[in-house]
Write a protein that holds these residues in place. Structure first.
Motif, PDB file in Angstrom:
ATOM      1  N   LEU A 162      39.282  39.124  43.115  1.00  0.00           N
ATOM      2  CA  LEU A 162      40.530  38.714  43.074  1.00  0.00           C
ATOM      3  C   LEU A 162      40.520  37.158  43.617  1.00  0.00           C
ATOM      4  O   LEU A 162      41.247  36.268  43.248  1.00  0.00           O
ATOM      5  N   ALA A 163      39.937  36.935  44.963  1.00  0.00           N
ATOM      6  CA  ALA A 163      39.952  35.679  45.430  1.00  0.00           C
ATOM      7  C   ALA A 163      39.463  34.441  44.547  1.00  0.00           C
ATOM      8  O   ALA A 163      40.070  33.260  44.375  1.00  0.00           O
ATOM      9  N   SER A 164      38.356  34.815  43.809  1.00  0.00           N
ATOM     10  CA  SER A 164      37.868  33.634  42.910  1.00  0.00           C
ATOM     11  C   SER A 164      38.691  33.492  41.564  1.00  0.00           C
ATOM     12  O   SER A 164      38.905  32.397  41.105  1.00  0.00           O
ATOM     13  N   ALA A 165      39.335  34.469  41.157  1.00  0.00           N
ATOM     14  CA  ALA A 165      40.251  34.415  40.135  1.00  0.00           C
ATOM     15  C   ALA A 165      41.477  33.831  40.474  1.00  0.00           C
ATOM     16  O   ALA A 165      41.925  32.822  39.752  1.00  0.00           O
ATOM     17  N   ARG A 166      41.894  33.988  41.620  1.00  0.00           N
ATOM     18  CA  ARG A 166      43.142  33.119  42.243  1.00  0.00           C
ATOM     19  C   ARG A 166      42.651  31.721  42.222  1.00  0.00           C
ATOM     20  O   ARG A 166      43.522  30.891  41.757  1.00  0.00           O
ATOM     21  N   ARG A 179      47.380  36.532  30.687  1.00  0.00           N
ATOM     22  CA  ARG A 179      48.213  35.444  31.509  1.00  0.00           C
ATOM     23  C   ARG A 179      47.590  35.586  32.822  1.00  0.00           C
ATOM     24  O   ARG A 179      46.782  36.710  33.265  1.00  0.00           O
ATOM     25  N   GLY A 180      47.638  34.566  33.865  1.00  0.00           N
ATOM     26  CA  GLY A 180      47.129  34.472  34.998  1.00  0.00           C
ATOM     27  C   GLY A 180      47.414  35.492  35.948  1.00  0.00           C
ATOM     28  O   GLY A 180      46.490  35.984  36.594  1.00  0.00           O
ATOM     29  N   ASP A 181      48.736  36.081  35.854  1.00  0.00           N
ATOM     30  CA  ASP A 181      48.842  37.360  36.756  1.00  0.00           C
ATOM     31  C   ASP A 181      48.638  38.678  36.192  1.00  0.00           C
ATOM     32  O   ASP A 181      48.141  39.296  37.143  1.00  0.00           O
ATOM     33  N   GLU A 182      48.237  38.519  35.140  1.00  0.00           N
ATOM     34  CA  GLU A 182      47.579  39.752  34.493  1.00  0.00           C
ATOM     35  C   GLU A 182      46.163  39.815  35.148  1.00  0.00           C
ATOM     36  O   GLU A 182      45.763  41.015  35.306  1.00  0.00           O
ATOM     37  N   VAL A 183      45.285  38.613  34.995  1.00  0.00           N
ATOM     38  CA  VAL A 183      44.066  38.648  35.370  1.00  0.00           C
ATOM     39  C   VAL A 183      43.943  39.118  36.931  1.00  0.00           C
ATOM     40  O   VAL A 183      43.164  39.831  37.393  1.00  0.00           O
ATOM     41  N   GLU A 184      44.887  38.498  37.589  1.00  0.00           N
ATOM     42  CA  GLU A 184      44.763  38.746  39.128  1.00  0.00           C
ATOM     43  C   GLU A 184      45.177  40.428  39.300  1.00  0.00           C
ATOM     44  O   GLU A 184      44.754  40.810  40.172  1.00  0.00           O
ATOM     45  N   ALA A 185      45.976  40.758  38.574  1.00  0.00           N
ATOM     46  CA  ALA A 185      46.374  42.213  38.851  1.00  0.00           C
ATOM     47  C   ALA A 185      45.141  43.221  38.546  1.00  0.00           C
ATOM     48  O   ALA A 185      44.948  44.049  39.113  1.00  0.00           O
ATOM     49  N   ALA A 186      44.518  42.675  37.431  1.00  0.00           N
ATOM     50  CA  ALA A 186      43.249  43.680  36.989  1.00  0.00           C
ATOM     51  C   ALA A 186      42.422  43.684  38.324  1.00  0.00           C
ATOM     52  O   ALA A 186      41.681  44.469  38.504  1.00  0.00           O
ATOM     53  N   TRP A 187      41.887  42.379  38.662  1.00  0.00           N
ATOM     54  CA  TRP A 187      41.100  42.117  40.035  1.00  0.00           C
ATOM     55  C   TRP A 187      41.733  43.018  41.206  1.00  0.00           C
ATOM     56  O   TRP A 187      40.875  43.527  41.806  1.00  0.00           O
ATOM     57  N   ALA A 188      42.859  42.978  41.195  1.00  0.00           N
ATOM     58  CA  ALA A 188      43.541  43.710  42.781  1.00  0.00           C
ATOM     59  C   ALA A 188      43.236  44.877  42.447  1.00  0.00           C
ATOM     60  O   ALA A 188      42.895  45.620  43.566  1.00  0.00           O
TER      61      ALA A 188
END
Length: 484
Positions: free
Chosen positions: A154-158, A430-439
């Motif tokens: 999550l950190a690196s994706a953000r 979308r960016g929030d989609e990627v971050e939610a997947a990592w979360a």
């Protein structure tokens, strides 16, 4: 069947990493096929950009070799190849320095779509984005395409999203996952939302469970260095399988619009429950008669990275309450096979008695090989001797139904690149989609790392570790067979 091909607007597509493996195997052959189909307008140009010292003629020779290697001989025509190559240009460029950028700026044209494909390591995304703006090569209407991995947690994706956001709006960023470009995946949405037959049954009341399988026969090969830092969870589940699950489980969007579709996918990811350790099986392939073990391939006898993972997942919403989703993916398995199986529940009452056996309707969506869909239907076995029931497939293999030469049966990459030129982000993350997947993914990985779990061994050419079968067996279910 004759397909209707609509040309896109004139464009300049710059491929950073234009001499790399992905460009040679997928991007450039895909563009050639779109050119042959008539979808590329006469004014379209493709510009390769990489460190190699080529001129236009040298690069065209490289691309010609790639077309010969990766496109069937009967699809290559000397005149068309020559015409396609005439659209190609090349700039030797330093992604982290200044060499080549002025030449690229001079080559770009006004009043055409400008798209930039980052077919390079994510560590270079920031440098490319910065220089595109520094040299005024990209503007407010330009588009960039970025390949996975979108971070490793999550950190690196953000951080990656923030880096790109410094120079580009979210509407300009196309995070590509080639699974979403597959014809079958898009037909999944058509089947769900374009037919009154399926959508009323697409819920926990009628669906017993859903299986998603992505099996590969190859090992990690030359990707050992990358793969051992990633594993099947990061390499496949967090992105490819997650996207397939979202399309299967999401609510109907209000319209077929990029943000409407991605809003519904995001809701699915956020509704995923944490996964208990008993519902996860990780594996590593062993040495085979003609193949090395995973540990030998990555040259690390102590590695605890998984080359196989199977999981039981739950989506906590009204539509799917109580319906398990089983996902698995792995290397060195029995066959190359990617499919989604929607297993419907038994009929509430059988009028034919126990001797008729157990029969279920299963909708199978095949992503590879032989893209298509099959619906299993129960009928009476022909002939005398009473009411004997058998299951038969209603089969729609696209190559059979549409014809092997039909232009609609296209490679995922060529379809997605054309969507970039059109400005259609529906099939991109979308960016929030990627971050939610990592979360959702990070706690699962941290859990097995804290417990110091060693992957289960499995023999090459099988369906993975025997323990993975127990995910379903303990609830009287079975994995669908992995076979050629």
């Amino acid at each position: 069947m004759v397909s209707r091909v609509i040309p896109v607007e004139p464009f300049d597509l710059v491929i950073f990493g234009g001499t790399g493996d992905l460009a040679r195997r997928k991007i450039l052959p895909g563009l050639y096929r779109r050119f042959v189909s008539g979808q590329m307008p006469p004014e379209a140009r493709v510009i390769g950009a990489a460190r190699s010292e080529f001129d236009d003629a040298g690069y065209r020779n490289e691309v010609r070799d790639a077309l010969v290697e990766f496109i069937a001989k009967d699809k290559l025509d000397d005149d068309r190849v020559a015409a396609f190559l005439d659209r190609l240009h090349y700039v030797a460029i330093d992604a982290t320095g200044e060499a080549g950028w002025s030449e690229l700026a001079d080559l770009m044209r006004e009043n055409v779509v400008r798209a930039f494909y980052f077919s390079v390591a994510p560590s270079l995304f920031g440098a490319l984005a910065e220089r595109l703006h520094m040299h005024r090569i990209a503007d407010a209407d330009s588009r960039i395409v970025v390949e996975k991995p979108f971070g490793r947690d999550l950190a690196s994706a953000r951080q990656l999203n923030q880096t790109l956001a410094e120079h580009f709006e979210e509407t300009q960023i196309y995070r590509i996952d080639h699974y979403l470009g597959k014809e079958t995946v898009q037909n999944l949405m058509a089947v769900r939302f374009g037919n009154v037959l399926f959508e009323p049954l697409w819920n926990a009341q009628y669906v017993d469970h859903i299986q998603i399988t992505v099996a590969e026969t190859v090992g990690v090969g030359g990707r050992g260095g990358y793969y051992d830092k990633s594993g099947a969870m990061r390499d496949m589940v967090q992105n490819h399988l997650m996207q397939l699950l979202c399309l299967i489980a999401m609510e109907p969007p209000s319209r077929f619009d990029p943000d409407a579709v991605r809003d519904e996918k995001l809701k699915v990811i956020r509704a995923l429950e944490p996964v208990e350790s008993r519902d996860i099986v990780r594996g590593q392939y062993q040495r085979g008669s003609n193949s090395a073990s995973y540990l030998e391939d990555v040259e690390d006898e102590q590695s605890r990275t998984e080359s196989f993972i199977a999981m039981k997942l739950h989506v906590s919403n009204w539509r799917w309450a109580g319906t398990p989703f089983y996902v698995r993916t792995g290397k060195r398995l029995r066959a190359r096979q990617s499919e989604i199986a929607v297993v419907f529940k038994d009929a509430p009452h059988s009028i034919f008695g126990e001797e008729a056996g157990r029969h279920r309707n299963i909708l199978t969506i095949r992503l590879q090989p032989n893209e298509g869909m099959t619906l299993g239907v129960t009928i009476k076995e022909p002939g005398p001797g009473g009411m004997r029931l058998i299951d038969v497939p209603l089969d729609m293999t696209f190559a059979d139904a549409l014809g092997p030469d039909n232009d609609d049966v296209t490679d995922a990459y060529e379809r997605l690149v054309m969507d970039v030129i059109r400005g259609n982000q529906t099939l991109f993350m979308r960016g929030d989609e990627v971050e939610a997947a990592w979360a959702w993914t990070d706690p699962i990985i941290e859990g097995w790392q804290m417990r110091d779990m060693r992957p289960k061994p499995y023999e090459p050419g099988t369906a993975g570790p025997e323990e993975s079968a127990m995910l379903l067996h303990r609830e009287n279910r079975r994995w669908r067979a992995i076979r050629d």
